[in-house]
Write a protein that holds these residues in place. Structure first.
Motif, PDB file in Angstrom:
ATOM      1  N   GLU A 141     -23.348 -33.024 -85.406  1.00 34.96           N
ATOM      2  CA  GLU A 141     -21.943 -32.663 -85.613  1.00 34.96           C
ATOM      3  C   GLU A 141     -21.805 -31.462 -86.555  1.00 34.96           C
ATOM      4  OE1 GLU A 141     -19.816 -36.090 -87.001  1.00 34.96           O
ATOM      5  OE2 GLU A 141     -20.675 -37.432 -85.474  1.00 34.96           O
ATOM      6  N   TRP A 142     -22.867 -30.691 -86.704  1.00 33.07           N
ATOM      7  CA  TRP A 142     -22.889 -29.608 -87.689  1.00 33.07           C
ATOM      8  C   TRP A 142     -21.775 -28.580 -87.495  1.00 33.07           C
ATOM      9  CZ3 TRP A 142     -23.507 -24.507 -86.294  1.00 33.07           C
ATOM     10  CH2 TRP A 142     -23.951 -24.256 -84.989  1.00 33.07           C
ATOM     11  N   GLU A 143     -21.319 -28.394 -86.257  1.00 33.18           N
ATOM     12  CA  GLU A 143     -20.279 -27.391 -85.998  1.00 33.18           C
ATOM     13  C   GLU A 143     -18.930 -27.764 -86.610  1.00 33.18           C
ATOM     14  OE1 GLU A 143     -20.958 -25.142 -81.937  1.00 33.18           O
ATOM     15  OE2 GLU A 143     -21.410 -27.278 -81.661  1.00 33.18           O
TER      16      GLU A 143
ATOM     17  N   ASP B  92     -20.352 -18.320-100.751  1.00 31.88           N
ATOM     18  CA  ASP B  92     -19.847 -18.414 -99.380  1.00 31.88           C
ATOM     19  C   ASP B  92     -20.770 -19.237 -98.481  1.00 31.88           C
ATOM     20  OD1 ASP B  92     -17.633 -16.873 -99.992  1.00 31.88           O
ATOM     21  OD2 ASP B  92     -18.615 -14.992 -99.453  1.00 31.88           O
ATOM     22  N   HIS B  93     -22.091 -18.972 -98.561  1.00 29.87           N
ATOM     23  CA  HIS B  93     -22.975 -19.669 -97.620  1.00 29.87           C
ATOM     24  C   HIS B  93     -23.450 -21.034 -98.107  1.00 29.87           C
ATOM     25  CE1 HIS B  93     -26.209 -17.202 -99.754  1.00 29.87           C
ATOM     26  NE2 HIS B  93     -26.681 -18.430 -99.883  1.00 29.87           N
ATOM     27  N   PHE B  94     -23.486 -21.249 -99.429  1.00 29.95           N
ATOM     28  CA  PHE B  94     -23.981 -22.543 -99.904  1.00 29.95           C
ATOM     29  C   PHE B  94     -23.086 -23.707 -99.468  1.00 29.95           C
ATOM     30  CE2 PHE B  94     -24.724 -26.050-102.786  1.00 29.95           C
ATOM     31  CZ  PHE B  94     -26.110 -26.117-102.819  1.00 29.95           C
ATOM     32  N   PRO B  95     -21.750 -23.602 -99.556  1.00 28.67           N
ATOM     33  CA  PRO B  95     -20.916 -24.725 -99.105  1.00 28.67           C
ATOM     34  C   PRO B  95     -21.156 -25.096 -97.642  1.00 28.67           C
ATOM     35  CG  PRO B  95     -19.613 -23.206-100.417  1.00 28.67           C
ATOM     36  CD  PRO B  95     -20.932 -22.531-100.170  1.00 28.67           C
ATOM     37  N   PHE B  96     -21.394 -24.086 -96.807  1.00 29.14           N
ATOM     38  CA  PHE B  96     -21.644 -24.364 -95.391  1.00 29.14           C
ATOM     39  C   PHE B  96     -22.969 -25.109 -95.223  1.00 29.14           C
ATOM     40  CE2 PHE B  96     -23.538 -23.171 -91.294  1.00 29.14           C
ATOM     41  CZ  PHE B  96     -22.540 -23.584 -90.420  1.00 29.14           C
ATOM     42  N   ILE B  97     -24.019 -24.618 -95.882  1.00 29.80           N
ATOM     43  CA  ILE B  97     -25.328 -25.273 -95.780  1.00 29.80           C
ATOM     44  C   ILE B  97     -25.264 -26.676 -96.382  1.00 29.80           C
ATOM     45  CG2 ILE B  97     -27.731 -25.159 -96.579  1.00 29.80           C
ATOM     46  CD1 ILE B  97     -27.520 -22.103 -96.329  1.00 29.80           C
ATOM     47  N   TYR B  98     -24.524 -26.810 -97.466  1.00 30.90           N
ATOM     48  CA  TYR B  98     -24.345 -28.134 -98.082  1.00 30.90           C
ATOM     49  C   TYR B  98     -23.679 -29.094 -97.092  1.00 30.90           C
ATOM     50  CZ  TYR B  98     -22.569 -31.768-101.206  1.00 30.90           C
ATOM     51  OH  TYR B  98     -22.273 -32.978-101.791  1.00 30.90           O
ATOM     52  N   CYS B  99     -22.683 -28.601 -96.376  1.00 31.19           N
ATOM     53  CA  CYS B  99     -21.980 -29.423 -95.387  1.00 31.19           C
ATOM     54  C   CYS B  99     -22.929 -29.871 -94.278  1.00 31.19           C
ATOM     55  CB  CYS B  99     -20.810 -28.633 -94.807  1.00 31.19           C
ATOM     56  SG  CYS B  99     -19.889 -29.510 -93.517  1.00 31.19           S
ATOM     57  N   VAL B 100     -23.719 -28.934 -93.765  1.00 29.26           N
ATOM     58  CA  VAL B 100     -24.664 -29.259 -92.688  1.00 29.26           C
ATOM     59  C   VAL B 100     -25.689 -30.285 -93.166  1.00 29.26           C
ATOM     60  CG1 VAL B 100     -26.470 -28.341 -91.182  1.00 29.26           C
ATOM     61  CG2 VAL B 100     -24.370 -27.025 -91.552  1.00 29.26           C
ATOM     62  N   GLU B 101     -26.240 -30.063 -94.360  1.00 30.58           N
ATOM     63  CA  GLU B 101     -27.272 -30.968 -94.868  1.00 30.58           C
ATOM     64  C   GLU B 101     -26.696 -32.333 -95.252  1.00 30.58           C
ATOM     65  OE1 GLU B 101     -30.501 -30.465 -94.689  1.00 30.58           O
ATOM     66  OE2 GLU B 101     -30.101 -28.521 -93.763  1.00 30.58           O
ATOM     67  N   SER B 102     -25.428 -32.372 -95.603  1.00 27.27           N
ATOM     68  CA  SER B 102     -24.783 -33.665 -95.856  1.00 27.27           C
ATOM     69  C   SER B 102     -24.739 -34.488 -94.572  1.00 27.27           C
ATOM     70  CB  SER B 102     -23.360 -33.456 -96.386  1.00 27.27           C
ATOM     71  OG  SER B 102     -23.374 -32.843 -97.651  1.00 27.27           O
ATOM     72  N   LEU B 103     -24.471 -33.820 -93.464  1.00 27.31           N
ATOM     73  CA  LEU B 103     -24.474 -34.507 -92.171  1.00 27.31           C
ATOM     74  C   LEU B 103     -25.879 -34.987 -91.811  1.00 27.31           C
ATOM     75  CD1 LEU B 103     -22.076 -32.153 -90.172  1.00 27.31           C
ATOM     76  CD2 LEU B 103     -21.587 -34.477 -90.973  1.00 27.31           C
ATOM     77  N   VAL B 104     -26.891 -34.225 -92.229  1.00 26.78           N
ATOM     78  CA  VAL B 104     -28.277 -34.641 -91.985  1.00 26.78           C
ATOM     79  C   VAL B 104     -28.558 -35.952 -92.719  1.00 26.78           C
ATOM     80  CG1 VAL B 104     -30.708 -34.065 -92.343  1.00 26.78           C
ATOM     81  CG2 VAL B 104     -29.111 -32.296 -91.582  1.00 26.78           C
TER      82      VAL B 104
END
Length: 298
Positions: free
Chosen positions: A171-173, A152-164
């Protein structure tokens, strides 16, 4: 044996009930045996009878113990959200755990703190890459807390770090909408101050590392840091796994030359502890603003 002798003597005496002499003879033989030996024989007979009875009636209920599952290999990833090497490692390398079922043999733990410093008041934090990094570290800590399952949490963190990695971290939200997630658990965590408490827990966890971390990414397999060879983490995992059958993906990571924990001969892909460029920029900014204020007073 004692058991058979006792049995046959009693059986023989019962068949020859017609004469009192034969019964006396049988019991005389038994009486001549040492009492300890006789008692031992009695218990052996009794135990043997009970065992044979239970084995014949309960055999179908006996099952062999199943072999316990092999323990997973622990993998710790200590990082900070805006270190470019951390985000690159997570997006381009760590994600490989979810390919070919590698995650089935790994217990992955994410720790978003890294080289962040804690002021003497034990409350104020200074992040290596500025205030926005403090925010994203806390966001990711809240995500782990709100959605404890790795899936559940890894996809979200992956998404945020991809934006990094794309320099779009402000645009993390948008990751909430992309993953169809309810933002409330994370926003509540941030607004309530719970996120700050989580970060202090990660601070203590990172400070307790032995040996102490020197930089990030800091990748640890079964308690052993990989130092600057962290990109080869899968080969270390496959070698550390003690199960009977490793995932098929391990073959391509362990078939080549053996990896060693040595310094890689290239420019270090790490964010080291200490004063960073952001610290200097903040210092220059503060000095500049102070100079303007003083000039305005003159």
């Amino acid at each position: 044996s004692i058991c058979h002798l006792s049995y046959h003597l009693i059986e023989w005496s019962s068949k020859n009930k017609t004469t009192r002499h034969t019964q006396h003879l049988a019991f005389a033989v038994m009486a001549s045996m040492p009492i300890k030996l006789l008692l031992l024989g009695f218990y052996v007979c009794l135990f043997g009878f009970a065992s044979s009875s239970s084995s014949s009636s309960d055999l179908s209920e006996i099952s062999l113990p199943s072999s316990s599952a092999s323990p997973k290999v622990s993998l710790g990833f200590y990082y900070e959200s805006l270190c470019p090497y951390c985000s690159s490692f997570l997006v381009n390398h760590l994600v490989k755990l979810f390919e070919d079922d590698l995650i089935s043999i790994v217990d992955l733990h994410l720790s978003p703190w890294g080289n962040t410093k804690l002021r003497p008041d034990n409350v104020t934090v200074v992040c290596q890459h500025g205030a926005f990094e403090c925010l994203l570290d806390t966001v990711e800590a809240c995500a782990i807390d709100a959605w404890p399952k790795l899936s559940d949490h890894f996809p979200f963190i992956y998404c945020v770090e991809s934006l990094v990695t794309e320099h779009k971290y402000d645009e993390w939200e948008t990751c909430y909408e992309k993953l169809n997630l309810n933002s409330k658990p994370v926003t509540d965590c941030l607004s309530s101050g719970h996120g700050n408490k989580l970060e202090l827990q990660y601070a203590a966890e990172t400070s307790a590392l032995q040996p102490p971390h020197k930089y990030v990414p800091w990748v640890v397999v079964d308690g052993q840091p990989l130092y600057e060879d962290y990109e080869n983490f899968i080969s270390y995992i496959c070698k550390a796994y003690k199960g009977n059958k490793a995932p098929s993906a391990c073959a391509k990571y362990t078939s080549g030359k053996t990896s060693h924990r040595v310094k890689v001969k290239r420019s270090s892909l790490v964010c080291r502890k200490g004063v960073s460029m952001w610290d200097w920029l903040e210092h220059i900014k503060t000095s500049f603003l102070s100079r303007i204020d003083i000039t305005g007073l003159l």
